[in-house]
Motif scaffolding. Structure first.
Motif, mmCIF file in Angstrom:
data_model
loop_
_atom_site.group_PDB
_atom_site.id
_atom_site.type_symbol
_atom_site.label_atom_id
_atom_site.label_comp_id
_atom_site.label_asym_id
_atom_site.label_seq_id
_atom_site.Cartn_x
_atom_site.Cartn_y
_atom_site.Cartn_z
ATOM 1 N N ARG A 191 0.710 -1.107 0.003
ATOM 2 C CA ARG A 191 -0.074 0.126 0.042
ATOM 3 C C ARG A 191 0.897 1.541 -0.061
ATOM 4 N N ASP A 192 2.174 1.123 0.421
ATOM 5 C CA ASP A 192 3.025 2.255 0.515
ATOM 6 C C ASP A 192 3.144 2.865 -0.945
ATOM 7 N N VAL A 193 2.965 2.057 -2.116
ATOM 8 C CA VAL A 193 2.880 2.547 -3.410
ATOM 9 C C VAL A 193 2.104 3.739 -3.565
ATOM 10 N N LEU A 194 0.992 3.674 -2.993
ATOM 11 C CA LEU A 194 -0.166 4.901 -3.306
ATOM 12 C C LEU A 194 0.420 6.396 -2.828
ATOM 13 N N ARG A 195 1.716 6.297 -2.004
ATOM 14 C CA ARG A 195 2.239 7.672 -1.746
ATOM 15 C C ARG A 195 2.627 8.286 -2.991
ATOM 16 N N TYR A 196 3.076 7.472 -3.830
ATOM 17 C CA TYR A 196 3.606 7.949 -5.063
ATOM 18 C C TYR A 196 2.907 8.167 -6.228
ATOM 19 N N VAL A 197 1.575 8.119 -5.907
ATOM 20 C CA VAL A 197 0.618 8.080 -7.084
ATOM 21 C C VAL A 197 -0.439 9.364 -6.815
ATOM 22 N N PRO A 198 -0.185 10.404 -7.799
ATOM 23 C CA PRO A 198 -1.107 11.695 -7.258
ATOM 24 C C PRO A 198 -2.565 11.498 -7.891
#
Length: 249
Positions: A191-198
């Motif tokens: 879920r940490d990948v969502l921090r990189y999705v605008p």
């Protein structure tokens, strides 16, 4: 557990599922390269060897050990939902929140409420090689937030991934300098990948270079030819290849 439940004779069940890991099929694209073929039929339901592409993908995901399914949808989403419902499929789904489509990364962001801490993303225009066997795509190891399946056996795609020491260190959708591998369209993510999705339209091709630069993508080299059915010619290739494949348990 998500399970294919046949409702009539002649509809074959998927193999026993071995895992509770969630697969997110990203299937919201407009399939403009398929031209008239996709005017009324979404790319995920295009027939391959007489079977809708999505049916192949679900069966292959189950065979590889994945047990729960989510559909990230947008364009022509109703036929997909209706198809899986008729098949008795236990699944969840979400819709893009950006007019005209949120992109492949944005679709994952829109699915956020359905996502566990770790999950697999499978681009729903990609058939895996017939010989691919599990287990594949172990969860990424911190600090990595992604694990990308890459291959050297995709002859009609220019290499776009640079792999060093088990990590993706360079990515360019069109042709990364020094690239030897191709992004296979399968990823294990946290879920940490969502921090990189605008919060706008965004494709994964925009996210990968940022993560690669920070050393946050592990690479998993897989064997065999992955088949992208995004154009009429590639759909015809997939048709030929999969008609050679005998039904598997």
């Amino acid at each position: 557990m998500s399970r294919w439940k046949p409702r009539s004779a002649g509809v074959e069940a998927v193999p026993s599922m071995r895992s509770e890991r969630l697969v997110v099929f990203v299937a919201g694209g407009r399939a403009t390269r398929l031209q008239d073929r996709a005017a009324d039929t979404p790319k995920a339901l295009q027939p391959v060897a007489g079977v809708p592409l999505l049916d192949h993908l679900i069966r292959e995901a189950a065979r590889l050990g994945f047990g729960r399914f989510h559909l990230a949808l947008d364009h022509l989403y109703r036929p997909i939902v209706e198809h899986l419902t008729r098949r008795g499929m236990d699944f969840t789904w979400s819709l893009d929140d950006v007019p005209g489509g949120a992109g492949t990364a944005g679709a994952i962001r829109c699915a956020g409420g359905h996502l566990p801490e770790e999950f697999v993303v499978w681009l729903a225009d990609t058939l895996p090689p017939a010989g691919l066997d599990g287990p594949v795509l172990a969860p990424p190891t911190a600090p990595a937030v992604a694990r990308m399946a890459v291959s050297t056996q995709v002859p009609d795609v220019v290499p776009n991934v640079v792999v060093e020491g088990g990590r993706v260190v360079g990515y360019d959708k069109h042709a990364a300098a020094g690239a030897t591998h191709v992004d296979a369209g399968l990823y294990a993510l946290t879920r940490d990948v969502l921090r990189y999705v605008p919060g706008r339209r965004c494709d994964l091709e925009e996210v990968w270079p940022v993560l690669a630069e920070q050393g946050l993508i592990e690479a998993e080299v897989v064997s065999g030819r992955f088949l992208d059915i995004g154009t009429p010619d590639r759909l015809a290739t997939a048709e030929r290849e999969w008609r050679r494949v005998e039904p598997r348990a």
